[in-house]
Structure formats: structure tokens, C-alpha cells
Write an enzyme that holds these catalytic residues in place. Structure first.
Site, short mmCIF file in Angstrom:
data_model
loop_
_atom_site.label_atom_id
_atom_site.label_comp_id
_atom_site.label_asym_id
_atom_site.label_seq_id
_atom_site.Cartn_x
_atom_site.Cartn_y
_atom_site.Cartn_z
CB CYS A 2 -0.90 0.00 1.23
SG CYS A 2 -1.96 -1.43 1.37
NE ARG A 27 5.35 2.30 -1.68
CZ ARG A 27 5.73 2.03 -0.43
NH1 ARG A 27 5.05 1.17 0.29
NH2 ARG A 27 6.78 2.60 0.10
CD1 TRP A 74 -2.14 -5.82 -3.99
CD2 TRP A 74 -2.00 -6.63 -1.91
NE1 TRP A 74 -2.12 -7.18 -4.08
CE2 TRP A 74 -2.04 -7.71 -2.82
CE3 TRP A 74 -1.91 -6.91 -0.55
CZ2 TRP A 74 -1.98 -9.02 -2.42
CZ3 TRP A 74 -1.86 -8.22 -0.14
CH2 TRP A 74 -1.88 -9.25 -1.07
CG ASN A 98 1.02 1.96 3.74
OD1 ASN A 98 -0.07 2.12 3.21
ND2 ASN A 98 2.12 2.56 3.30
N GLY A 99 0.23 -1.75 6.20
CA GLY A 99 0.63 -2.77 7.15
C GLY A 99 -0.54 -3.58 7.66
CD GLU A 479 19.98 -16.23 1.61
OE1 GLU A 479 19.75 -15.01 1.46
OE2 GLU A 479 20.33 -16.96 0.66
CE LYS A 483 21.00 -12.37 0.86
NZ LYS A 483 21.25 -13.37 -0.19
CD GLU A 486 24.48 -12.90 -2.66
OE1 GLU A 486 23.90 -13.06 -3.75
OE2 GLU A 486 23.87 -12.64 -1.60
CG HIS A 502 30.23 -37.16 7.79
ND1 HIS A 502 30.38 -38.53 7.69
CD2 HIS A 502 29.20 -36.95 8.64
CE1 HIS A 502 29.47 -39.13 8.44
NE2 HIS A 502 28.74 -38.21 9.03
CE LYS A 602 17.23 -7.66 -6.54
NZ LYS A 602 17.54 -8.13 -5.18
#
Length: 607
Positions: A2, A27, A74, A98-99, A479, A483, A486, A502, A602
Site C-alpha cells: 500500500c 507498489r 492492496w 499501510n501494514g 543462505e 550473503k 556476496e 564428515h 540483480k
């Protein structure tokens, strides 16, 4: 997501509100509306659909005024029609939001018992009535807003217009961004600098928990307790790189901090809070009849697929194969006729994933795409699109898109499990309720930002860093390592904790930080044992767990971060956030280009 715009000034506010709403269209939204004060009384115009329909409404029913608020909505709570469109109003005020207000049902029951009547199905209207009740009991607008904010739970931003108050516009934020624009004899509110760009170059950002009073002469900022505070005024180039960064140094940090809001927006595409159920979009196939799920993705999205594999198999009890998109079609693996092929991509344009999608379609698979860009090629070619609502993600290292993918996948798993009879209604309600808590719990996780920044000092000089976890903590370890690689260029690896013996345990010595992902779940004791093996060899353990888990290790780790105690099903969504923050702060300390790390793009649109 929103969008919010607010104006208090010396010009006709309506054209400014409409222009601001148009700049928020990126948005995503399905209704729009504005409200102004006309001779001290609130007047609204709202319309389902795009802003063009609102403009047509304004031609038919003109609106004026030099103070007003606007919103692109939204739909979350309530269908996308005019009745549920913002602003919502009572005789005392109009409000946009919003939220998500997580405790709206309890508040609505309380207010209904007190004689308040609701005109919509939204959570937002509860805030309007809560403030109105406080004003009816004798509080002024400012005091009423403070009292209401203390009762609201969740992540939100608000803009509020009051009947008869021609010199007052109030904004507030908790977990959802809100900016103030400074003009000459006029002031503005907006969801971000992009909405305010045509109006002013001078921007201030509300910090977490802030609320602000706007008048034509300026702004008075308050922290959550009401004390007046100062917020920096920044100069923003209209087309410069700082647009949209808010009060953050980098896009990546801004996007990390947007997660409570965008997780909530994504969640509410599927979650019905009234029934505590997950509702799938119409599907051209019977999800209960699927015998096998094949999940394909690249990079961070592949780690979302790994988490989903645990969920699908444990909760929905369906066999799952996951593969990296660049490898999948070259294996020419057989796929069962009528199977489900699920593709995950932030951009929806990743070439390897798109090629794999076409291979799966040729093999007679039902194709579902989890994407953040609904007009993307992948979305157009899929049978079903499960859109994440992360909004534009500018930082190359994906953060909010990843957690939104996890939320969407979790919802899909619950719905599939219920359709297959793998869980009953009570289990569905329990899992759905656990997901509903994630936005507010994410706010709590972000409160550890300063502590994680301090931990980064001990990681930045490392040559190697290991991340370990079990169950759904294993993909989060992968992940976290990705990060760090990256954006800081430090060698890092993620491992299933049971695999240390192992081979990888040979890497452990006193110079190697080891980040342990260990929520209190059925695998905690095993992870704890693996951590003991690391510490016995001098490894510096950074332990991520809840308070119960941290109490169990009795101060043996070099450092700990206490995360909220949540249902194990949703733990990986929240445990992704601290590993994002750690990578970010290490990269900042090393002086790398956080938003545009070397050699990376990206969206990977070539093989």
C-alpha cells in the site's frame, strides 16, 4: 504494498495527492482514495481499481481543500471494493494505513460492544474507531493517537486527518516506513521519498515507533512515549541514488527493515484472519491429486526451495525434488505426468529458471511460479502465479524477496496439506496463526540490529566463516554464508550440522567464527551437540536461538542473539533476518559496495 500520501499547505491538495498516488503505483494496488477537509468537515472520494477511476470520480464529484490524505490499497483484510478502500472515516477523523493490525479482531469486538459500528471488513477501520473513542472520552487528537498506538499490535504506518483541525495532520509508524517532506508553508507525508519527489527535496524519516504532528509551518516529531525528538532533514536528489533509501545508508539495509511490512502484505494474499485458513487462488488442477512436486530456482531462491522441501514433505506429506535451474534441464530427468513444477524467482526473468519452466511444461507438468514481478515472462508463462509483494528490491543481495518467498511457500504448503488431508482444521489454524505472528516477530528481530553490528567487528577479520544448522536451519545456514560471500567477499560455507564430522570440522580453529542456527525444536539437542564439538576445537560460536535455547548453553558461546520463541514451522523466516544483518554490517565495516557487489547483477538474464 500500500501507499500513503498526505498534504497540508497553501495549494489545492487534490492534484498533489493524485500525483503522489501515481508515483506509488509501482507498489501494486487494487483501489485508491483521498480525503480532504472542506470547511472543516471530512470529504472522501474512493474507487475500486486504478487511479484513473478515482480521477473519473473526481470529475463527477469534485473535491477541494488544502489539507488531505491519499492511499493506494492492496487488499489484505476485505475484498478490493470501494467499501474497503481507504481512507476510512468516522465523524471525528479520516485515516489511511499501510501494514497489518494483528489484534484487530479483539479490538473490533471491544469497540462493537461499546457501540461502534464498522462499515468495512478491514483491520484499518479499528484504528479509526479506537482513536475516535479516545476523543469521545475527552482526549485531544494528539493524546488520542498516543493512547490508540499503545493498543495496536503489528507493523503499520498511519496518516490521520481530523474534523475541524485545519492545522494538524498526524503520521505514525511501527515497522512500516513513513517520510515527512518539508516545503515552504506546506508539509507532506509519504510512504517513501519517491512519492514526495515532485513536492520537495527536503525529507525526514520517522524512526521506529515515532509519530509526528504536521502543520503548515513544520513538523514536531515524537518518540513512542510522547517525548519530542529531532529527526534529520536530508536533501534528496529527485533522480539520485538516494531515492527510496529512507534514513538508511544502503538499499540493502532499507530492504531488510521493510520485511515486517512486506511479509505481512504477502501473507495476506493467502491468509484469511477471520477463519484462520489459507485460501489459494483458483487452480487449473487438483492440488490434492499431485503425486510429486519439483521445485526449481537459483541462488537465494534455491534456498527458499530447500526450506519448502522440508515443509512439503513434513506437513503436506508429498514427495519433493529440488534442483538448481542451471542443472535441472540438462539432466533430462523424467517427470511424472500431472506433477507439479514450482519455480521461484524474484524478477521472473532469470534465464535458467525460465528455460527449466519451459522444459517442465513440455513434460506435462502443472506450472506454478512464485515471483515478485507479476508482469514478468515467468508469470506470463505459468499456469498459476503466486505473487510475493516485496516491492522493488534494488540491493543485489536478496533479503525481503527471500522472506516473502518463504511466506508464500509456507501458505501454499498449508493449503496443499489441508486439501490432501495431511492436516486437519485445527492444525491448519495453528500453522496459519503462527505465520500471522511473523510480521510483529520480525520487528522484534530487527531490534537486535545494534548487537549484530557489534558482533560484525569480530567477523570482519576472519578468512573463513562457517554456518551450521539442522532441519530448516540448514538452508538458512547456506543462505547466511551466501550473503556474507556476496557482499563482504569473505569465504563462508553453510553445512548441515551433522555433516561437520564428515570433513568440515577439520577447518575449525580459534580463528574461525561459526554461526549456529538453533531454534528450540526437535533437533535442538543434536545441534547443541555439534556446537559443543566446535567449541572443543576452539571455534568462536555465535549462537542464534530463542531464550530457552540460550539458557540451555549456559554462556558457553562467544556471543548469542536471542530471537523470539515461535512455532518451529515459521522459524526459518525469522532466522533469515539476523544472518542478513550480520552480512550487511560486516560488509560495511570492510568498505565493500554493499548494494552493487562486484561481479554480480540483480537479475541473471543470460545463462
Amino acid at each position: 504494498m500500500c501507499g500513503i500520501i498526505g498534504v497540508i499547505g497553501k495549494r489545492d491538495a487534490v492534484p498533489l495527492l493524485i500525483e503522489g498516488l501515481k508515483r506509488l503505483e509501482y507498489r501494486g494496488y487494487d483501489s485508491a482514495g483521498i480525503a480532504t477537509l472542506v470547511e472543516g468537515r471530512i470529504e472522501r472520494r474512493r474507487a475500486e481499481g486504478k487511479i484513473g477511476r478515482l480521477e473519473q470520480r473526481l470529475v463527477q464529484e469534485p473535491l477541494t481543500g488544502d489539507i488531505g490524505i491519499g492511499h493506494t490499497r492492496w487488499a489484505t483484510h476485505g475484498v478490493p471494493d470501494e467499501r474497503n478502500a481507504h481512507p476510512h472515516a468516522t465523524p471525528r477523523l479520516a485515516l489511511v494505513h499501510n501494514g497489518i493490525i494483528e489484534n484487530y479482531r479483539e479490538l473490533a469486538a471491544e469497540l462493537t460492544a461499546a457501540g461502534h459500528h464498522f462499515a468495512s471488513d478491514t483491520d484499518t477501520e479499528v484504528a479509526a474507531h479506537l482513536i475516535t473513542r479516545a476523543m469521545n472520552e475527552g482526549l485531544g487528537p494528539r493524546e488520542a493517537v498516543m493512547a490508540a498506538l499503545a493498543r495496536l499490535e503489528g507493523a503499520f504506518a498511519l496518516a490521520i486527518l481530523f474534523t475541524g483541525e485545519t492545522e494538524l495532520l498526524i503520521g505514525a509508524r511501527r515497522g512500516s516506513p513513513l517520510a515527512v517532506g518539508w516545503g515552504d508553508g506546506e508539509m507532506f507525508l509519504g510512504s517513501d521519498a519517491l512519492a514526495l519527489a515532485p513536492l520537495t527535496e527536503r525529507i525526514s524519516y520517522l524512526e521506529e515507533g515515532d509519530w509526528v504532528e504536521l502543520s503548515r509551518s513544520g513538523a514536531v516529531f515524537h518518540e513512542a512515549g510522547g517525548a519530542i525528538v529531532k529527526r534529520e532533514v536530508r536533501l534528496t536528489a529527485l533522480s539520485g541514488a538516494l531515492i527510496g533509501k529512507g534514513n538508511h545508508r544502503h538499499y540493502m539495509l532499507k530492504e531488510i527493515f521493510e520485511q515486517p511490512t512486506v511479509i505481512g502484505q504477502t501473507l495476506n494474499t493467502m491468509f484469511n484472519p477471520a477463519t484462520r485458513t489459507i485460501q489459494l487462488p483458483p487452480l487449473p488442477f487438483d492440488v490434492a491429486a499431485v503425486s510429486k512436486v519439483t521445485i526449481i530456482a537459483c541462488g537465494t531462491s534455491f534456498y527458499a526451495a530447500m526450506v519448502a522441501k522440508y515443509w512439503f514433505e513434513q506437513v503436506a506429506r508429498v514427495a519433493v525434488e529440488i534442483d538448481i535451474a542451471s542443472e535441472f534441464r540438462y539432466r533430462e530427468g523424467p517427470l511424472p505426468k500431472g506433477g507439479l513444477a514450482l519455480f521461484i524467482s524474484q524478477s521472473g526473468e532469470t534465464s535458467d529458471t525460465l528455460a527449466a519452466l519451459r522444459y517442465a511444461r513440455a513434460q506435462g507438468q502443472h506450472v506454478v511460479a512464485v515471483v515478485n514481478v507479476p508482469e514478468s515472462t515467468m508469470a506470463r508463462e505459468a499456469d498459476v502465479v503466486l505473487q510475493t509483494h516485496a516491492g522493488p528490491e534494488i540491493g543485489v543481495a536478496s533479503t525481503k524477496a527471500f522472506t516473502c518467498q518463504l511466506v508464500m511457500l509456507a501458505c501454499f504448503v498449508i493449503a496443499m496439506a489441508r486439501a490432501r488431508g495431511s492436516i486437519d482444521a485445527a492444525a491448519e489454524a495453528a500453522l496459519s496463526s503462527a505465520i500471522a505472528e511473523v510480521p510483529s516477530r520480525a520487528v522484534e528481530v530487527l531490534e537486535h540490529d545494534q548487537a549484530i553490528r557489534e558482533l560484525a567487528q569480530g567477523v570482519m577479520e576472519a578468512r573463513d566463516v562457517l554456518y551450521i544448522g539442522r532441519g530448516t536451519g540448514y538452508p538458512i545456514a547456506l543462505e547466511g554464508a551466501l550473503k556474507l560471500k556476496e557482499i563482504s567477499y569473505i569465504h563462508a560455507e553453510g553445512y548441515a550440522a551433522g555433516e561437520l564430522k564428515h570433513g568440515p570440522i577439520a577447518l575449525i580453529d580459534e580463528s574461525v567464527p561459526v554461526i549456529v542456527i538453533a531454534p528450540s525444536d526437535t533437533l535442538f539437542e543434536k545441534t547443541f551437540s555439534n556446537m559443543q564439538e566446535v567449541m572443543a576445537r576452539g571455534g568462536k560460536v555465535i549462537f542464534l536461538s530463542d531464550e530457552a535455547g540460550i539458557a540451555r548453553i549456559a554462556g558457553k558461546a562467544a556471543a548469542t542473539i536471542a530471537l523470539p520463541a515461535v512455532h518451529p514451522f515459521v522459524a526459518p523466516i525469522l532466522y533469515a533476518i539476523p544472518v542478513q544483518l550480520l552480512a550487511y554490517h560486516v560488509a560495511v565495516l570492510k568498505g565493500t559496495d554493499v548494494d552493487q557487489p562486484r561481479n554480480l547483477a540483480k537479475s541473471v538474464t543470460v545463462e
